[in-house]
Enzyme design. Structure first.
Site: not given
Length: 407
Positions: A149, A187, A272, A402, A407
């Site tokens: 992802t 995750t 991330e 994040n 969006t």
């Protein structure tokens, strides 16, 4: 450990296993075909549980998994009964095409929470993935890529283990995880296959030991996902049984630990927005549990993670994190050091502060903090407890990723 050898090829090193991966935009599907394998797993402890976790727990209860289908781009979480129905639809698709009983197919998902699965797209990609099944290294890499992802690189590992009996078995795995990473899984989706023969009970015990030393010792942001799943399958293709008198061969357990730790460290490195990798080593704690508390607190602390990003050797943030972790600590005897691949320096030695302004200790520490790989070494001088945790710095990019995730 010369009885554990890292090898290339991912799942391709395991006989009778075929894998694949395909993508369309942000949606991917990976398939792992491992007929009639004994299986078990560990799952998220979040009280909000995704539909595929509920579904797969029921499959694993039977003890046999012949295939795993994994989609990225949608978590299929907080989707009610429709989420379970979508799991059933995707499993039925794979079952019919591969001629495998539906109750032997596990399913996992990762992606955005609270949105229904786009089954028209996912089904199309699933058919594409099935058509690509193979047993080459390229197939394993494709499977690792399709489940990504926000990951920036695919994560796969494979090892060959010489048992205490002199026999050899192999273990391979892939994982994904970059954000929403915290102790008690992450995750993360992780899939491990071995050619050893091993019972479901032994797999469960071995996997829990390995997970506690690896996946449960990494922190990116302190958030725990709703979809965390780690499945392990044993197809027995080697003909080698790694159990004797109800106990797992110690070399096999070491090999599994090694594989899981390497996969976990890759997730921490790929946090991330991360620019630096952190390893926290704690020794001299009163117990292993205390050492774990301290190590996790260091790599979880937003203040320390921010200091690492800024290259600031603020050891006060380290000792503060240890202090609130819940472990036993005597500040008057603790040693705090930091290191990189070239140097290591004590900031506090047995309670004595060394890293004052304009001292060589602080100058060396400042240089170390500019490195990409930073170690924090703690000695509490209270006992024999030792533990290691892994994490990454907290950067502007983490917030950006994040802030714009949906969006």
């Amino acid at each position: 450990m010369n009885y554990i050898r890292d090898v290339d090829g991912g799942f391709s090193i395991i006989k009778d296993v075929k894998v694949s991966g395909a993508r369309e935009g942000k949606f991917g599907v990976s398939i792992i075909l491992c007929p009639n394998s004994t299986a078990s797993g560990v799952f998220t402890t979040n009280k909000v549980v995704a539909a595929p976790v509920t579904y797969t727990k029921n499959v694993v209860k039977r003890g046999i998994v012949s295939a795993v289908v994994v989609n990225s781009g949608n978590a299929n979480c907080f989707t009610g009964q429709k989420g379970i129905e979508d799991c059933e639809e995707l499993v039925t698709l794979v079952s019919k095409d591969l001629k495998i009983p539906a109750n032997e197919i596990a399913i996992c998902s990762t992606g955005v929470i609270g949105r229904e699965m786009p089954m028209d797209i996912i089904s199309k990609v699933a058919y594409d993935s099935i058509s690509r099944l193979g047993d080459n290294p390229e197939n394993s890499l494709a499977a690792a890529k399709a489940i990504m992802t926000t990951d920036t690189f695919p994560k796969e590992e494979a090892v060959e283990v010489t048992l205490t009996t002199g026999e050899t078995v192999r273990i391979a795995g892939i994982t994904k995880g970059s954000g929403m990473i915290a102790p008690n899984m992450a995750t993360m989706l992780s899939f491990i296959v071995t050619d050893a023969a091993i019972s479901q009970k032994a797999i469960k015990n071995a996997l829990r030991i390995a997970a506690d030393l690896s996946f449960n010792m990494i922190v990116v942001d302190g958030d725990e996902s709703t979809n965390d799943t780690c499945l392990m399958m044993a197809n027995g293709a080697s003909g080698v049984d790694v159990e004797k008198d109800g106990k797992i061969d110690s070399n096999f357990q070491d090999g599994l630990n090694h594989l899981c730790i390497n996969l976990a460290k890759k997730m921490a490195r790929d946090g991330e927005g991360a620019s630096k990798f952190i390893e926290a080593n704690v020794k001299g704690a009163e117990s292993f549990d205390d050492a774990k508390l301290a190590a996790k607190a260091i790599v979880t602390s937003p203040l320390f993670k921010s200091a690492v990003f800024g290259g600031d050797p603020n050891w006060g943030r380290i000792v503060s994190a240890i202090g609130y972790s819940g472990c036993e600590l005597n500040p008057d005897i603790v040693t705090i050091a930091i290191a990189d691949d070239e140097d290591d320096v004590d900031l506090v030695r047995k309670g004595e502060i060394l890293a004052f302004e304009d001292t060589p200790y602080l100058e060396r520490a400042e240089k170390i903090m500019q490195s990409k790989n930073i170690k924090v070494n703690i000695d509490m001088f209270l006992g024999d407890g030792e533990a290691t945790a892994w994490g990454c710095d907290l950067t502007y990019d983490y917030v950006k990723i994040n802030a714009e995730y949906t969006t």
